[in-house]
Design a protein around this motif. Sequence first.
Motif, PDB file in Angstrom:
ATOM      1  N   GLY A   1       0.798  -1.219   0.000  1.00 27.67           N
ATOM      2  CA  GLY A   1       0.000   0.000   0.000  1.00 27.67           C
ATOM      3  C   GLY A   1       0.828   1.266   0.000  1.00 27.67           C
ATOM      4  O   GLY A   1       0.313   2.341  -0.337  1.00 27.67           O
ATOM      5  N   SER A   2       2.084   1.175   0.393  1.00 31.19           N
ATOM      6  CA  SER A   2       2.920   2.385   0.384  1.00 31.19           C
ATOM      7  C   SER A   2       4.141   2.223  -0.513  1.00 31.19           C
ATOM      8  O   SER A   2       4.571   3.164  -1.156  1.00 31.19           O
ATOM      9  CB  SER A   2       3.378   2.727   1.802  1.00 31.19           C
ATOM     10  N   PHE A   3       4.711   1.052  -0.557  1.00 22.78           N
ATOM     11  CA  PHE A   3       5.834   0.710  -1.417  1.00 22.78           C
ATOM     12  C   PHE A   3       6.888   1.807  -1.454  1.00 22.78           C
ATOM     13  O   PHE A   3       7.313   2.309  -0.419  1.00 22.78           O
ATOM     14  CB  PHE A   3       5.349   0.349  -2.829  1.00 22.78           C
ATOM     15  N   GLU A   4       7.312   2.220  -2.669  1.00 25.37           N
ATOM     16  CA  GLU A   4       8.460   3.115  -2.793  1.00 25.37           C
ATOM     17  C   GLU A   4       8.170   4.521  -2.311  1.00 25.37           C
ATOM     18  O   GLU A   4       9.106   5.306  -2.105  1.00 25.37           O
ATOM     19  CB  GLU A   4       8.961   3.146  -4.242  1.00 25.37           C
ATOM     20  N   ASN A   5       6.916   4.887  -2.093  1.00 25.72           N
ATOM     21  CA  ASN A   5       6.617   6.234  -1.598  1.00 25.72           C
ATOM     22  C   ASN A   5       7.147   6.425  -0.182  1.00 25.72           C
ATOM     23  O   ASN A   5       7.746   7.448   0.136  1.00 25.72           O
ATOM     24  CB  ASN A   5       5.110   6.489  -1.664  1.00 25.72           C
ATOM     25  N   VAL A   6       6.929   5.429   0.680  1.00 25.14           N
ATOM     26  CA  VAL A   6       7.495   5.458   2.029  1.00 25.14           C
ATOM     27  C   VAL A   6       8.924   4.952   2.019  1.00 25.14           C
ATOM     28  O   VAL A   6       9.796   5.476   2.705  1.00 25.14           O
ATOM     29  CB  VAL A   6       6.630   4.635   3.003  1.00 25.14           C
ATOM     30  N   GLY A   7       9.182   3.928   1.222  1.00 30.03           N
ATOM     31  CA  GLY A   7      10.509   3.340   1.173  1.00 30.03           C
ATOM     32  C   GLY A   7      10.564   2.015   1.902  1.00 30.03           C
ATOM     33  O   GLY A   7       9.560   1.480   2.377  1.00 30.03           O
ATOM     34  N   ARG A   8      11.760   1.491   2.015  1.00 27.78           N
ATOM     35  CA  ARG A   8      11.989   0.183   2.632  1.00 27.78           C
ATOM     36  C   ARG A   8      12.125   0.374   4.144  1.00 27.78           C
ATOM     37  O   ARG A   8      13.058   1.009   4.616  1.00 27.78           O
ATOM     38  CB  ARG A   8      13.235  -0.455   2.033  1.00 27.78           C
ATOM     39  N   GLN A   9      11.170  -0.199   4.882  1.00 29.11           N
ATOM     40  CA  GLN A   9      11.091   0.009   6.319  1.00 29.11           C
ATOM     41  C   GLN A   9      11.761  -1.139   7.070  1.00 29.11           C
ATOM     42  O   GLN A   9      11.921  -2.247   6.552  1.00 29.11           O
ATOM     43  CB  GLN A   9       9.623   0.148   6.736  1.00 29.11           C
TER      44      GLN A   9
END
Length: 533
Positions: A301-309
């Motif tokens: 749901g967030s993928f590359e917008n948030v980044g790798r968490q």
Amino acid sequence: MIFSVIFRRVAVGVGLACGGLLSCQPRQSLTRATTEARPPAIANPVLPGDFPDPSATKIGDSYWASATSSNWGPVFPLLKSRDLASWQLVGYVFPDALPEWADYYFWAPEISQEGGKTYVYYAAHQKGGNLAIGVASADRPEGPYRDHGPLVGQPDGSIDPFPVRDEKGRLYLLWKEDGNSVQQPTPIWAQPMNEARTALTGEKTELFRNTAPWEGNLVEGVGVVRRAGYFYAFYAANGCCGASCTYAIGVARARRLLGPWEKCPRNPLLSTNAAWSCPGHGTALERNGHWYLLHHAYQTGSFENVGRQGVLSEFAWNADGWPAFLNQPPISPGTASPGRIQPVALADEFDQSTLALTWQWPVQHRPRLAVRNGQLYLTASPDAGGAALGRSISSANYTATTTLLNPAALPTGASAGLVAIGNPDNALAFTASNATLQLQERRVGKTRLLAEIPLPVAAAHAVQLRLQVRAGSSYGFAWSTDEGHTWANPLPHDGTLSGAHLPPWDQGVRVGLLAQGPATATVAFERFELLSE
């Protein structure tokens, strides 16, 4: 000022990826630790936001971690935890000046402790060259760190360092040759290193490379633990980044560090599930008899917008001596697969004498600033789209607000406001000048004006600016002159803008503050709030 953030989030944990939950090994074949009292379910992500390639080690009674900074400064965060689940940002390896030999792509720091010293091995782009591996050391894990320069830099690039002693106690450096960057294989090398950690010695030996179909064009991100007479190398393979990523985690083992190495026949042991995608590059740790891998993954749901968490996944050892990841059930039964994110508001009142640790900037464009009397003073820049400060986001849905003071007094050619920034060449900004409010798009280094309205008379002394994001890349903007009681849209309609072009291939988006124009201009902001939903 010492500014601390405790990372906590409620979400679904990572499960097995070997054909079904717990299908790699039946429960009775796992070691005794799995039958003992279970620890509480893990609330992932434990490092919410853009924290790729996390590494961790235990020093005293605490765990210390770091992660990739890539092209954001300060370089290499230093995080501290007592339980591996709640982490506190306490500083950076390179908080001010960059290492003299490197300029960007600060990747994959590996933190370790030995002989009363803390070492951070890392990869970075060497000035005038390619990716290389350096090392810094400190007498305390919080620093200050002294850089010792590069250790190895092959023509195709060298990344993902990991220090380890062999079965005879001899110190080695492991790393990946970045062959995939030139359509070549990616061997994992081991080479002796002197005890001062300032130079490699002897000859390098290949441990293994990408040979299995699931590994695609690379293996990388090796982290080693020794247990029951074996060295175990957890590693990542295939495509690391973006919505089309194919990353997964496997393991190989050997009796001797230099091999021969055998790969687990059930690889990959951890791959995409309903909640988390493309897990990779982590560190194995033991706590209270339980084993965990701290690694990164994209949240659905967030993928590359948030980044790798940063995600913590538990595993146990099966009867054959291989690790098997355990399924972490949802914390809230019936929660949708991406997890349920509780709203979290982070506000900076600028009421201290230094900038909060959570702020970042493009690593090659550090802005000039000052913090005093509840205000942030940011000096404008005519280059790279302006002087920018950003904060990592932790959700696909969030709202950022700030107050810009005295826009009517800005010199001609200067503007300032809110920005969503992927990198200096790609951004969306809502700014005010002494005459107008402007909505700008910056794409591949070129700035385009999307909307412009006259600066309202009521906004001459202060204007509130708002940026709202939904579904990761749908951006809306608004302004207010009555302290946020009513908001107006700068667009001639109530639509939104797409920010799908913002995230770079290896980083998440930052949201924050921007000052454009001549370097003689300084703008003032009051309070910045980021509400993740």
